[in-house]
Scaffold this active site. Structure first.
Site, PDB file in Angstrom:
ATOM      1  N   GLY A   1       9.292 -59.790  -7.630  1.00 23.07           N
ATOM      2  CA  GLY A   1       8.641 -58.568  -8.062  1.00 23.07           C
ATOM      3  C   GLY A   1       8.917 -57.380  -7.173  1.00 23.07           C
ATOM      4  N   THR A   2       8.949 -57.589  -5.864  1.00 27.37           N
ATOM      5  CA  THR A   2       9.190 -56.474  -4.953  1.00 27.37           C
ATOM      6  C   THR A   2      10.568 -55.873  -5.183  1.00 27.37           C
ATOM      7  OG1 THR A   2       7.686 -57.313  -3.256  1.00 27.37           O
ATOM      8  CG2 THR A   2       9.439 -55.836  -2.526  1.00 27.37           C
TER       9      THR A   2
ATOM     10  N   ASN B   1      -3.493 -55.736  -8.765  1.00 29.41           N
ATOM     11  CA  ASN B   1      -3.488 -57.051  -8.151  1.00 29.41           C
ATOM     12  C   ASN B   1      -4.710 -57.333  -7.299  1.00 29.41           C
ATOM     13  OD1 ASN B   1      -2.073 -54.957  -6.548  1.00 29.41           O
ATOM     14  ND2 ASN B   1      -2.003 -56.541  -4.983  1.00 29.41           N
TER      15      ASN B   1
ATOM     16  N   GLN C   1       0.899 -58.917 -12.502  1.00 28.21           N
ATOM     17  CA  GLN C   1      -0.407 -59.545 -12.692  1.00 28.21           C
ATOM     18  C   GLN C   1      -0.880 -59.466 -14.143  1.00 28.21           C
ATOM     19  OE1 GLN C   1      -1.948 -61.347 -10.572  1.00 28.21           O
ATOM     20  NE2 GLN C   1      -1.141 -60.767  -8.573  1.00 28.21           N
TER      21      GLN C   1
ATOM     22  N   HIS D   1       6.397 -66.540  -9.600  1.00 33.38           N
ATOM     23  CA  HIS D   1       5.422 -67.361  -8.873  1.00 33.38           C
ATOM     24  C   HIS D   1       3.968 -67.006  -9.176  1.00 33.38           C
ATOM     25  CE1 HIS D   1       4.062 -64.751  -5.365  1.00 33.38           C
ATOM     26  NE2 HIS D   1       5.005 -64.006  -5.916  1.00 33.38           N
TER      27      HIS D   1
ATOM     28  N   THR E   1      25.604 -63.695  -6.597  1.00 34.80           N
ATOM     29  CA  THR E   1      25.629 -64.889  -7.431  1.00 34.80           C
ATOM     30  C   THR E   1      24.236 -65.213  -7.936  1.00 34.80           C
ATOM     31  OG1 THR E   1      27.510 -65.753  -6.195  1.00 34.80           O
ATOM     32  CG2 THR E   1      26.234 -67.335  -7.496  1.00 34.80           C
TER      33      THR E   1
ATOM     34  N   CYS F   1       0.350 -59.647   0.118  1.00 36.99           N
ATOM     35  CA  CYS F   1       1.458 -58.990   0.810  1.00 36.99           C
ATOM     36  C   CYS F   1       0.977 -58.167   1.997  1.00 36.99           C
ATOM     37  CB  CYS F   1       2.220 -58.095  -0.161  1.00 36.99           C
ATOM     38  SG  CYS F   1       2.936 -59.008  -1.541  1.00 36.99           S
TER      39      CYS F   1
END
Length: 386
Positions: free
Chosen positions: A71-72, A154, A182, A204, A240, A328
């Site tokens: 997400g970041t 969040n 979220q 996640h 990749t 975070c």
């Protein structure tokens, strides 16, 4: 009493269905999807099936899905990438963000402003879930504007008015990015809502693998890459590809969207009952943004007369996993910018976030409410004695 995990907004355990989907791509199907031989072609086909599945879940076109490492990264690529695409002809864009954005947007915006890359406008958010759109309307009228407003906050679970903001942005020719990390699997989410040009999701938070994510980029929305070195993901996210991660993320996303309505109903009942118990057993408690539209999976409480860090530590010692807000920002001594934006910098209540998940039961929350009452009582007694 058994340990109770109530920090699903921080991360979630991987589902067995996701592990099974990923397994072949962690062993025998190991090829690089950019290779032209049979191993590469098999990996490439799996990657594109994952892209199709993710696009279907978000009501998007497969060509609008870029896989990232979380997400970041997606937030940074969406916000900075769009602003830098605008500035290629020397134009300085305006970036408008809400006052309650995740640090992945909040800090990115402030950093870009400090480097002179853009003009930053912050939109005040109120505890009832409304956003002050007057500064946004002014910005949209005065030149190229990128808007980044999260769909679900969040820290508090507040649902922000993305449809309303999207219509306004579309009417003025701006670009809306929304961090839906979220929101996906908690409330209905569609990339087809008016005005949405960019959308972030991650694996996640929905029982998928860590280090996986996507950025939806609406067709004809131009962004500049932040990384260079290859042509993967339309040369916008070179490197990749993690085929196993993309396959697992897509599987988790499809399951989360399919189960969203039933799970939201179940969690809403559990959350409301939990908050009722807390209010009945503990004095000087605030349901943060209780009057706003909220995600069913998050209950954010403000509790007076206790130290926030001591409260979280004591709950952990009693087997209840919670957080004070964004995972975070854990370890930071600074207060939450979200809580300060909503309640003022002078607010002294300790914030604790209980976030529910697929395996959360009524007995878990009965236990959590009882333990919270005991811990708060003990900490307040200690504070009074000192």
């Amino acid at each position: 009493m058994h340990p109770v995990y109530l920090d699903h907004a921080a991360t979630t355990p991987m589902r067995s269905e996701v592990k099974e989907a990923m397994a072949p791509f962690l062993s025998e199907t190991f090829g690089n999807p950019s290779s032209l031989h049979r191993w590469g072609r098999k990996a490439s086909a799996a990657l594109e099936r994952a892209r199709d599945l993710a696009a279907e879940a978000l009501e998007a076109d497969p060509g609008e899905i870029l896989f990232t490492r979380g997400g970041t990264e997606s937030d940074n690529l969406g916000v900075l990438g769009r602003c830098r695409a605008i500035s290629q002809d020397g134009t300085v864009p305006t970036l408008a963000i809400s006052s309650v954005e995740h640090h992945a947007v909040f800090d990115t915006a402030r950093g870009a402003e400090s480097r002179g890359e853009l003009r930053l406008v912050t939109l005040p958010v109120h505890t009832d879930g409304t956003v002050d759109l007057a500064p946004l309307e002014t910005a949209l009228r005065n030149g190229p504007t990128v808007v980044s407003v999260m769909w679900v906050n969040n820290e508090t679970g507040m649902v922000l008015p993305i449809p309303e903001i999207g219509r306004l942005v579309e009417a003025h020719g701006g670009t809306l990015h929304t961090d839906a990390v979220q929101a996906v699997g908690k409330i209905p989410v569609s990339a087809q809502l008016p005005g949405i040009g960019l959308l972030t999701a991650t694996g996640h938070k929905i029982y998928g693998p860590r280090g996986t994510g996507l950025l939806f980029v609406r067709d004809a929305t131009e962004i500049a890459p932040l990384l260079y070195g290859g042509g993967q993901e339309r040369a916008l996210r070179p490197g990749t590809e993690d085929v196993a991660g993309a396959v697992g993320f897509a599987a988790a996303l499809r399951l989360a969207v399919d189960e969203q309505a039933d799970e939201a109903m179940r969690l809403s009942v559990l959350r409301d009952a939990f908050e009722g118990r807390v209010l009945a057993e503990i004095t000087d408690v605030r349901i943060n943004v209780g009057g706003a539209p909220r995600s069913p999976s998050i209950s954010s409480l403000g509790i007076g007369g206790v130290d926030g860090q001591l409260l979280l530590n004591a709950l952990d010692m009693e087997g209840i996993a919670t957080s004070g807000g964004s995972a975070c920002a854990s370890g930071s001594t600074a207060g939450s910018h979200v809580i300060s934006a909503l309640f003022g910098s002078a607010d002294t209540m300790a914030t604790v976030r209980f976030s529910l998940g697929r395996h959360t039961t009524e007995s878990d929350l009965v236990q959590a409410a009882a333990v919270l009452a005991q811990v708060v009582g003990r900490l307040r007694a200690m504070e009074k004695a000192s």
